[in-house]
Design a protein around this motif. Sequence first.
Motif, PDB file in Angstrom:
ATOM      1  N   PRO A  35      21.546  11.817  15.490  1.00  0.00           N
ATOM      2  CA  PRO A  35      20.911  10.494  15.385  1.00  0.00           C
ATOM      3  C   PRO A  35      19.381  10.590  15.339  1.00  0.00           C
ATOM      4  O   PRO A  35      18.801  11.581  15.805  1.00  0.00           O
ATOM      5  CB  PRO A  35      21.366   9.794  16.675  1.00  0.00           C
ATOM      6  N   ASP A  36      18.755   9.556  14.799  1.00  0.00           N
ATOM      7  CA  ASP A  36      17.291   9.450  14.851  1.00  0.00           C
ATOM      8  C   ASP A  36      16.876   9.227  16.296  1.00  0.00           C
ATOM      9  O   ASP A  36      17.673   8.765  17.120  1.00  0.00           O
ATOM     10  CB  ASP A  36      16.814   8.262  14.005  1.00  0.00           C
ATOM     11  N   ILE A  37      15.636   9.549  16.614  1.00  0.00           N
ATOM     12  CA  ILE A  37      15.123   9.246  17.951  1.00  0.00           C
ATOM     13  C   ILE A  37      14.067   8.152  17.825  1.00  0.00           C
ATOM     14  O   ILE A  37      13.682   7.776  16.709  1.00  0.00           O
ATOM     15  CB  ILE A  37      14.553  10.506  18.651  1.00  0.00           C
ATOM     16  N   GLU A  38      13.606   7.661  18.960  1.00  0.00           N
ATOM     17  CA  GLU A  38      12.600   6.594  18.963  1.00  0.00           C
ATOM     18  C   GLU A  38      11.398   7.001  18.109  1.00  0.00           C
ATOM     19  O   GLU A  38      10.843   8.086  18.304  1.00  0.00           O
ATOM     20  CB  GLU A  38      12.140   6.355  20.404  1.00  0.00           C
ATOM     21  N   LEU A 295      16.357  13.525  22.033  1.00  0.00           N
ATOM     22  CA  LEU A 295      17.452  13.707  21.085  1.00  0.00           C
ATOM     23  C   LEU A 295      18.798  13.585  21.804  1.00  0.00           C
ATOM     24  O   LEU A 295      19.686  12.844  21.360  1.00  0.00           O
ATOM     25  CB  LEU A 295      17.350  15.068  20.381  1.00  0.00           C
ATOM     26  N   ILE A 296      18.937  14.308  22.906  1.00  0.00           N
ATOM     27  CA  ILE A 296      20.236  14.301  23.609  1.00  0.00           C
ATOM     28  C   ILE A 296      20.526  12.910  24.176  1.00  0.00           C
ATOM     29  O   ILE A 296      21.667  12.452  24.159  1.00  0.00           O
ATOM     30  CB  ILE A 296      20.275  15.388  24.705  1.00  0.00           C
ATOM     31  N   GLN A 297      19.468  12.233  24.620  1.00  0.00           N
ATOM     32  CA  GLN A 297      19.677  10.867  25.144  1.00  0.00           C
ATOM     33  C   GLN A 297      20.239   9.938  24.062  1.00  0.00           C
ATOM     34  O   GLN A 297      20.928   8.975  24.363  1.00  0.00           O
ATOM     35  CB  GLN A 297      18.361  10.292  25.686  1.00  0.00           C
ATOM     36  N   LYS A 298      19.929  10.249  22.783  1.00  0.00           N
ATOM     37  CA  LYS A 298      20.470   9.432  21.685  1.00  0.00           C
ATOM     38  C   LYS A 298      21.865   9.914  21.245  1.00  0.00           C
ATOM     39  O   LYS A 298      22.607   9.172  20.612  1.00  0.00           O
ATOM     40  CB  LYS A 298      19.521   9.476  20.475  1.00  0.00           C
ATOM     41  N   CYS A 299      22.171  11.171  21.541  1.00  0.00           N
ATOM     42  CA  CYS A 299      23.478  11.719  21.142  1.00  0.00           C
ATOM     43  C   CYS A 299      24.588  11.220  22.062  1.00  0.00           C
ATOM     44  O   CYS A 299      25.724  11.032  21.628  1.00  0.00           O
ATOM     45  CB  CYS A 299      23.458  13.245  21.179  1.00  0.00           C
ATOM     46  N   LEU A 300      24.252  11.051  23.347  1.00  0.00           N
ATOM     47  CA  LEU A 300      25.268  10.681  24.339  1.00  0.00           C
ATOM     48  C   LEU A 300      25.078   9.224  24.753  1.00  0.00           C
ATOM     49  O   LEU A 300      24.037   8.837  25.279  1.00  0.00           O
ATOM     50  CB  LEU A 300      25.151  11.594  25.568  1.00  0.00           C
TER      51      LEU A 300
END
Length: 394
Positions: A35-38, A295-300
């Motif tokens: 996913p994209d990040i902020e 990145l991981i915060q957007k993956c999960l």
Amino acid sequence: MIKINPTFLLCVFLLFNNQLYGQKQNKYERKLFFPDIENYKTLLTDFHQHTVFSDGLVWPTIRVDEAVRDGLDAISLTEHLEYQPFSKDIPNPDRNRAYIVANDFTERLNKSIDKKLIIINGQEITRSMPPGHINAIFLDDANKLLHPNDSLKGIQEANKQNAFVFWNHPAWPAQRSDGIARLDEFHKYLIDKNLLHGIEVVNELYFSEEALDIALKNNLTIMGTSDIHGLIDWLFKVPNDDEALNTNSPGHRPITMVFAKNKSKESIKEALFSGRTVVFYNELLIGKEENLKPLIQKCLLINNINDLELGYSEDGKSTIKKIEIKNISDAPFILKNLNPFTFETNSDIISINPNSTHTLAVKTKGEDLKNLEFEVLNGIIAPKEYVKIILSVD
Ligand SMILES: [Zn+2]
Ligand SMILES: [Zn+2]
């Protein structure tokens, strides 16, 4: 009687199915997804590859096809500047030729595909150690880099063209017999003069913890590339869409995720010079903390929170909460519990497969559950250091 078109029904089902399972449907799909990040787009890249224009074994258009199959956003074909073993059969005095062939093909291909591919002109300056092999990408004219008797001149010329320059496979046993990446005076000079901007911590099938250490200590951009010479599918054992899969971590080439303001050559270059990358290699994610954590915060994603229905709860006051963690990315995650709670469904180590949902039953003991904190054991931010994330349960 009302007749319902079966195709219509299928479309409705697929639409719903897509929403339920996020970006990817709940089946194996070869194209990689993160996913994209902020504030940034997550662009998937591989900036170190070869074709028959040096010692690779395929025509440049095959590299383009492979990249499209893998869902990449940008690639570079980085032929060995000083090494052309097929020059008897394929004489190519023009070092830009592989780029031109790939770029012409891609311009035509891009008209018929959704995810456009960007080709970046690059070259591998191929020297003995030091400095070893050095990639220069975003070149205007690769021919001007050719200075067979002077290792420094080619690198200086690349910098003159405002290229992004990175050190390839610094731990390659052919040039470092102990497999340990280390800086020679030459490299220190390059870093000092700002002529070297990145370093491969992953090359082909290999990861170098020492290279990661060098990247962090010298503020070099963290890179991971395939350095492919044969076929991506064969070397990295990539399964195809139509193959039935029982594997949790399908094979894939190493990629560098670049966090760019938008999808353009200029933005990719800006992001590389700013060090905004994360490498995806086997099941590992490797990057500076400030890049890997978002990145991981957007993956999960926390999907669903329910009180556990326990038929045997005599007083009907269960304090166990059922939490769904949804992984929308192509990386698996191995999480270590850092919370004061224990789980009914797991030990302290939780594995979450790519593109899957994992249900966790948390024994809250009646306490407020606002966040869940984990250490991500396959999320490397420094040698022997793993990124910590907080998932909001509110
Ligand atoms: Zn090389
Ligand atoms: Zn190479």
